[in-house]
Design a protein around this motif. Structure first.
Motif, PDB file in Angstrom:
ATOM      1  N   ASP A  87      10.103  -0.494   2.665  1.00 30.65           N
ATOM      2  CA  ASP A  87      10.697  -0.131   1.369  1.00 30.65           C
ATOM      3  C   ASP A  87       9.641   0.615   0.559  1.00 30.65           C
ATOM      4  O   ASP A  87       8.771   0.000  -0.055  1.00 30.65           O
ATOM      5  N   TRP A  88       9.730   1.943   0.568  1.00 30.32           N
ATOM      6  CA  TRP A  88       8.707   2.737  -0.111  1.00 30.32           C
ATOM      7  C   TRP A  88       8.696   2.468  -1.614  1.00 30.32           C
ATOM      8  O   TRP A  88       7.621   2.436  -2.232  1.00 30.32           O
ATOM      9  N   ILE A  89       9.829   2.285  -2.228  1.00 34.62           N
ATOM     10  CA  ILE A  89       9.881   2.073  -3.679  1.00 34.62           C
ATOM     11  C   ILE A  89       9.099   0.825  -4.056  1.00 34.62           C
ATOM     12  O   ILE A  89       8.267   0.845  -4.970  1.00 34.62           O
ATOM     13  N   ILE A  90       9.351  -0.273  -3.353  1.00 37.06           N
ATOM     14  CA  ILE A  90       8.623  -1.521  -3.623  1.00 37.06           C
ATOM     15  C   ILE A  90       7.131  -1.319  -3.377  1.00 37.06           C
ATOM     16  O   ILE A  90       6.281  -1.746  -4.173  1.00 37.06           O
ATOM     17  N   ALA A  91       6.787  -0.663  -2.284  1.00 34.41           N
ATOM     18  CA  ALA A  91       5.374  -0.459  -1.934  1.00 34.41           C
ATOM     19  C   ALA A  91       4.663   0.418  -2.961  1.00 34.41           C
ATOM     20  O   ALA A  91       3.518   0.150  -3.340  1.00 34.41           O
ATOM     21  N   ALA A  92       5.324   1.478  -3.429  1.00 32.73           N
ATOM     22  CA  ALA A  92       4.703   2.388  -4.401  1.00 32.73           C
ATOM     23  C   ALA A  92       4.457   1.685  -5.734  1.00 32.73           C
ATOM     24  O   ALA A  92       3.397   1.860  -6.347  1.00 32.73           O
ATOM     25  N   ILE A  93       5.418   0.900  -6.176  1.00 34.26           N
ATOM     26  CA  ILE A  93       5.246   0.167  -7.442  1.00 34.26           C
ATOM     27  C   ILE A  93       4.136  -0.874  -7.295  1.00 34.26           C
ATOM     28  O   ILE A  93       3.304  -1.038  -8.204  1.00 34.26           O
ATOM     29  N   LEU A  94       4.114  -1.566  -6.163  1.00 29.78           N
ATOM     30  CA  LEU A  94       3.049  -2.551  -5.929  1.00 29.78           C
ATOM     31  C   LEU A  94       1.685  -1.863  -5.931  1.00 29.78           C
ATOM     32  O   LEU A  94       0.717  -2.394  -6.494  1.00 29.78           O
ATOM     33  N   ALA A  95       1.595  -0.676  -5.349  1.00 27.22           N
ATOM     34  CA  ALA A  95       0.323   0.061  -5.329  1.00 27.22           C
ATOM     35  C   ALA A  95      -0.176   0.331  -6.737  1.00 27.22           C
ATOM     36  O   ALA A  95      -1.373   0.171  -7.030  1.00 27.22           O
ATOM     37  N   LYS A  96       0.717   0.750  -7.634  1.00 27.66           N
ATOM     38  CA  LYS A  96       0.317   1.019  -9.016  1.00 27.66           C
ATOM     39  C   LYS A  96      -0.108  -0.261  -9.722  1.00 27.66           C
ATOM     40  O   LYS A  96      -1.047  -0.262 -10.520  1.00 27.66           O
ATOM     41  N   LYS A  97       0.575  -1.347  -9.435  1.00 28.77           N
ATOM     42  CA  LYS A  97       0.275  -2.617 -10.105  1.00 28.77           C
ATOM     43  C   LYS A  97      -1.088  -3.176  -9.699  1.00 28.77           C
ATOM     44  O   LYS A  97      -1.779  -3.780 -10.524  1.00 28.77           O
ATOM     45  N   ILE A  98      -1.491  -2.966  -8.444  1.00 28.82           N
ATOM     46  CA  ILE A  98      -2.745  -3.569  -7.975  1.00 28.82           C
ATOM     47  C   ILE A  98      -3.877  -2.547  -7.890  1.00 28.82           C
ATOM     48  O   ILE A  98      -4.987  -2.891  -7.497  1.00 28.82           O
ATOM     49  N   GLY A  99      -3.591  -1.282  -8.231  1.00 31.74           N
ATOM     50  CA  GLY A  99      -4.659  -0.295  -8.338  1.00 31.74           C
ATOM     51  C   GLY A  99      -5.115   0.333  -7.046  1.00 31.74           C
ATOM     52  O   GLY A  99      -6.303   0.644  -6.899  1.00 31.74           O
ATOM     53  N   VAL A 100      -4.201   0.528  -6.091  1.00 22.50           N
ATOM     54  CA  VAL A 100      -4.544   1.267  -4.881  1.00 22.50           C
ATOM     55  C   VAL A 100      -3.689   2.532  -4.835  1.00 22.50           C
ATOM     56  O   VAL A 100      -2.832   2.748  -5.695  1.00 22.50           O
ATOM     57  N   GLU A 101      -3.914   3.389  -3.839  1.00 28.62           N
ATOM     58  CA  GLU A 101      -3.199   4.660  -3.768  1.00 28.62           C
ATOM     59  C   GLU A 101      -1.731   4.455  -3.395  1.00 28.62           C
ATOM     60  O   GLU A 101      -1.397   3.584  -2.592  1.00 28.62           O
ATOM     61  N   VAL A 102      -0.879   5.259  -3.991  1.00 23.61           N
ATOM     62  CA  VAL A 102       0.542   5.229  -3.646  1.00 23.61           C
ATOM     63  C   VAL A 102       0.694   5.697  -2.205  1.00 23.61           C
ATOM     64  O   VAL A 102       0.122   6.719  -1.814  1.00 23.61           O
ATOM     65  N   PRO A 103       1.439   4.962  -1.381  1.00 24.89           N
ATOM     66  CA  PRO A 103       1.558   5.331   0.039  1.00 24.89           C
ATOM     67  C   PRO A 103       2.364   6.607   0.225  1.00 24.89           C
ATOM     68  O   PRO A 103       3.143   7.003  -0.646  1.00 24.89           O
ATOM     69  N   PRO A 104       2.186   7.280   1.353  1.00 21.09           N
ATOM     70  CA  PRO A 104       2.940   8.503   1.639  1.00 21.09           C
ATOM     71  C   PRO A 104       4.445   8.265   1.574  1.00 21.09           C
ATOM     72  O   PRO A 104       4.936   7.205   1.970  1.00 21.09           O
ATOM     73  N   VAL A 105       5.163   9.260   1.103  1.00 18.74           N
ATOM     74  CA  VAL A 105       6.615   9.152   0.980  1.00 18.74           C
ATOM     75  C   VAL A 105       7.251   9.372   2.354  1.00 18.74           C
ATOM     76  O   VAL A 105       6.960  10.367   3.012  1.00 18.74           O
ATOM     77  N   PRO A 106       8.121   8.466   2.791  1.00 17.71           N
ATOM     78  CA  PRO A 106       8.787   8.687   4.080  1.00 17.71           C
ATOM     79  C   PRO A 106       9.748   9.869   4.013  1.00 17.71           C
ATOM     80  O   PRO A 106      10.165  10.288   2.931  1.00 17.71           O
ATOM     81  N   ASP A 107      10.102  10.391   5.160  1.00 18.95           N
ATOM     82  CA  ASP A 107      11.053  11.495   5.170  1.00 18.95           C
ATOM     83  C   ASP A 107      12.445  10.994   4.781  1.00 18.95           C
ATOM     84  O   ASP A 107      12.674   9.786   4.637  1.00 18.95           O
TER      85      ASP A 107
END
Length: 239
Positions: A87-107
């Motif tokens: 789930d890219w949406i969940i992963a991207a939001i989690l990345a912002k919350k914990i201060g790591v890079e937003v993961p690549p967007v899936p196709d």
């Protein structure tokens, strides 16, 4: 297209040998987290054993619970990169919350399996000329395609001195400028008068996708100097 069913990713720990976290997402978009180790471990009750794990905050509490109780530190960047496969949406939001890079967007194909693109609102862009703002909207599916290198074109009509004109917008993530409207306006997405995507958990999904591209470009630049190992790079098609 059906959503991802019973999908699983595994992240290995960096402290205790043989320890890994397993993340599973059900068709109802509920996450289940388990720890696996070849060493015998004491039975510890799950923090969210009797609750549904659906949000980035729920996932982060569960991850921290395992790290503190099992002494099995994990690379948080690896976690969000792997979660993006579920789930890219969940992963991207989690990345912002914990201060790591937003993961690549899936196709688009994988993104559609994760979430219904029809249920996600459009991306709206506005640019000023002739003392007015001019707006266009593109579907989130087309926006994802744009992030992966596809050029998107839109047109809108506007009036000047009683005459109707047509503005032709060209949107290209790999171009400079990214937005080009002949004789009217040009610039980047973030410099537009209005750039707004769907909001989830107070985060703009369009901005998160741009963060992902910028982080990947930075990784490429740093890798040239051999200061950073590049692992996950989105495949942007150059037209």
């Amino acid at each position: 297209m059906k959503n991802i069913e019973n999908s699983t990713v595994i992240i290995c720990g960096n402290k205790r040998y043989g320890t890994s976290l397993t993340f599973r997402r059900t068709p109802q978009k509920v996450f289940k987290v388990n720890i696996v180790s070849i060493e015998p471990l004491e039975t510890v009750q799950h923090l969210n054993q009797n609750s549904q794990i659906k949000t980035p905050d729920d996932l982060w509490r569960e991850i921290q619970f395992y790290e503190s109780n099992y002494d099995c530190g994990f690379h948080h960047q690896d976690i969000v990169n792997e979660l993006a496969k579920l789930d890219w949406i969940i992963a991207a939001i989690l990345a912002k919350k914990i201060g790591v890079e937003v993961p690549p967007v899936p196709d688009v194909k994988l993104f559609t399996k994760q979430n219904s693109l029809r249920a996600i609102k459009c991306v709206e862009i506005a640019a000023p000329w002739n003392y007015e703002w001019h707006h266009i909207k593109i579907s989130f599916e087309k926006w994802i395609r744009l992030i992966h290198g596809e050029v998107q074109c839109k047109s809108n009509r506007f009036g000047v001195d009683g005459k109707i004109h047509t503005a032709h917008w060209t949107l290209d993530i790999n171009s400079d400028p990214q937005i080009y409207i002949p004789t009217c306006w040009e610039g980047s997405f973030t410099c537009a008068s209005k750039f707004k995507g769907p909001i989830v958990d107070s985060y703009d999904l369009a901005l998160l996708t741009l963060d992902s591209v910028e982080a990947s470009q930075l990784s490429i630049e740093n890798s040239k100097n051999e200061t950073l190992t590049v692992t996950f790079i989105p495949k942007l098609r150059v037209n």
